[in-house]
Design a protein around this motif. Structure first.
Motif, PDB file in Angstrom:
ATOM      1  N   LYS A 199      37.973  37.083  40.002  1.00 35.94           N
ATOM      2  CA  LYS A 199      39.399  37.201  39.740  1.00 35.94           C
ATOM      3  C   LYS A 199      39.844  38.649  39.932  1.00 35.94           C
ATOM      4  O   LYS A 199      39.265  39.565  39.343  1.00 35.94           O
ATOM      5  N   ILE A 200      40.857  38.842  40.780  1.00 36.87           N
ATOM      6  CA  ILE A 200      41.384  40.180  41.050  1.00 36.87           C
ATOM      7  C   ILE A 200      42.874  40.193  40.717  1.00 36.87           C
ATOM      8  O   ILE A 200      43.633  39.360  41.211  1.00 36.87           O
ATOM      9  N   TYR A 201      43.270  41.127  39.885  1.00 35.48           N
ATOM     10  CA  TYR A 201      44.681  41.308  39.555  1.00 35.48           C
ATOM     11  C   TYR A 201      45.253  42.306  40.560  1.00 35.48           C
ATOM     12  O   TYR A 201      44.917  43.499  40.533  1.00 35.48           O
ATOM     13  N   ALA A 202      46.081  41.819  41.469  1.00 37.92           N
ATOM     14  CA  ALA A 202      46.570  42.632  42.576  1.00 37.92           C
ATOM     15  C   ALA A 202      48.068  42.451  42.744  1.00 37.92           C
ATOM     16  O   ALA A 202      48.696  41.601  42.103  1.00 37.92           O
TER      17      ALA A 202
ATOM     18  N   GLY B  78      43.115  45.831  47.433  1.00 35.01           N
ATOM     19  CA  GLY B  78      42.949  46.506  46.158  1.00 35.01           C
ATOM     20  C   GLY B  78      43.362  45.658  44.985  1.00 35.01           C
ATOM     21  O   GLY B  78      43.970  44.594  45.142  1.00 35.01           O
ATOM     22  N   GLY B  79      43.020  46.132  43.802  1.00 33.99           N
ATOM     23  CA  GLY B  79      43.367  45.447  42.580  1.00 33.99           C
ATOM     24  C   GLY B  79      42.374  45.791  41.487  1.00 33.99           C
ATOM     25  O   GLY B  79      41.514  46.669  41.646  1.00 33.99           O
ATOM     26  N   THR B  80      42.505  45.099  40.368  1.00 32.96           N
ATOM     27  CA  THR B  80      41.620  45.287  39.221  1.00 32.96           C
ATOM     28  C   THR B  80      40.831  44.008  38.997  1.00 32.96           C
ATOM     29  O   THR B  80      41.401  42.921  38.922  1.00 32.96           O
ATOM     30  N   LEU B  81      39.511  44.141  38.893  1.00 30.16           N
ATOM     31  CA  LEU B  81      38.652  42.981  38.687  1.00 30.16           C
ATOM     32  C   LEU B  81      38.629  42.583  37.216  1.00 30.16           C
ATOM     33  O   LEU B  81      38.659  43.442  36.330  1.00 30.16           O
TER      34      LEU B  81
ATOM     35  N   ALA C  43      30.561  41.148  48.112  1.00 28.52           N
ATOM     36  CA  ALA C  43      31.300  39.883  48.049  1.00 28.52           C
ATOM     37  C   ALA C  43      32.703  40.026  48.627  1.00 28.52           C
ATOM     38  O   ALA C  43      33.259  39.077  49.180  1.00 28.52           O
ATOM     39  N   LEU C  44      33.274  41.230  48.508  1.00 20.90           N
ATOM     40  CA  LEU C  44      34.617  41.491  49.030  1.00 20.90           C
ATOM     41  C   LEU C  44      34.599  41.932  50.495  1.00 20.90           C
ATOM     42  O   LEU C  44      35.653  42.152  51.085  1.00 20.90           O
TER      43      LEU C  44
END
Length: 232
Positions: free
Chosen positions: A2-5, A16-19, A38-39
């Motif tokens: 889950k990435i908050y982007a 980019g974002g926050t994992l 993984a990214l």
């Protein structure tokens, strides 16, 4: 994973974002490597700093500068500004502090700042936006504030509260609470960003134990990873 982007950031071609905490504790570089794999992001092209809750900003103006810095021990600072550095990116660690993403319309100029309350008091958000403009950013700037402790949980003492703008301090039952989102918005608007270009979802790291680590809540040294990267 889950990435908050931010959709506007991704629309420029940046990644980019926050994992979320589900990827594990990102304090160790070894723990980050499988995440980048993984990214499909080269881990050796992500720059790291030794965060000190300061207002120090590192400016990287070319891929060759980035390569030289990557071969050195991590420098003390709390923000990155990258200009015309395709194939490179930067990362920070947080556990209640604000991961602040900044970028321009081209996606060739971008920044990532670790904004703890001490850095915010030292005007790190404003200074990072100004540094990005001075580096040559094109058109209006955009900002995204990733998951961080919100005003509901960020209780402080009076001597801390008085260091913030009055608009950013709430008083309830003789207790003081700081709204870091509002404080950072004020600084970014002072730097010329418009309110509509500042995206600040109200994800609270302290409230949401399922998705985020929080120093204020747990007092355990566990960190979330935030990253920004410009593909070739």
């Amino acid at each position: 994973m889950k990435i908050y982007a931010d959709d506007q950031l991704l629309a420029t071609g940046l990644r980019g974002g926050t994992l979320s905490r589900h990827t594990g504790n990102m304090r160790e570089t070894a723990a980050q490597t499988p995440v980048y794999q993984a990214l499909d992001i080269p881990a050796d092209k992500i720059l790291h700093i030794h965060q000190t809750h300061s207002d120090k900003i590192i400016l990287i103006s070319s891929p060759s500068e980035a390569q030289a810095l990557a071969q050195q021990p991590a420098q003390e600072a709390d923000a990155w500004v990258l200009a015309n550095c395709p194939g490179w990116g930067a990362a920070i660690l947080t556990a209640d502090c604000v991961p602040l993403f900044l970028w321009d319309t081209t996606g060739n100029f971008f920044a990532l700042a670790h904004c703890g309350w001490r850095g915010v008091v030292r005007q790190l958000p404003y200074k990072t936006a100004e540094a990005l403009k001075q580096a040559g950013a094109k058109g209006p700037l955009f900002a995204y504030l990733g998951p961080h402790i919100q005003k509901c949980c960020f209780e402080v003492q009076a001597d801390t509260a008085c260091q913030f703008s009055p608009q950013s301090v709430l008083t309830q039952n003789n207790k003081f609470f700081v709204d870091l989102t509002t404080e950072i918005r004020l600084q970014l608007e002072k730097a010329g960003l418009t309110a509509k270009n500042i995206h600040a979802p109200a994800y609270c790291t302290c409230c949401d134990k399922d998705n985020f680590f929080s120093w204020r809540r747990d007092h355990i040294r566990q960190n979330l990873l935030s990253f920004i990267y410009k593909p070739l």
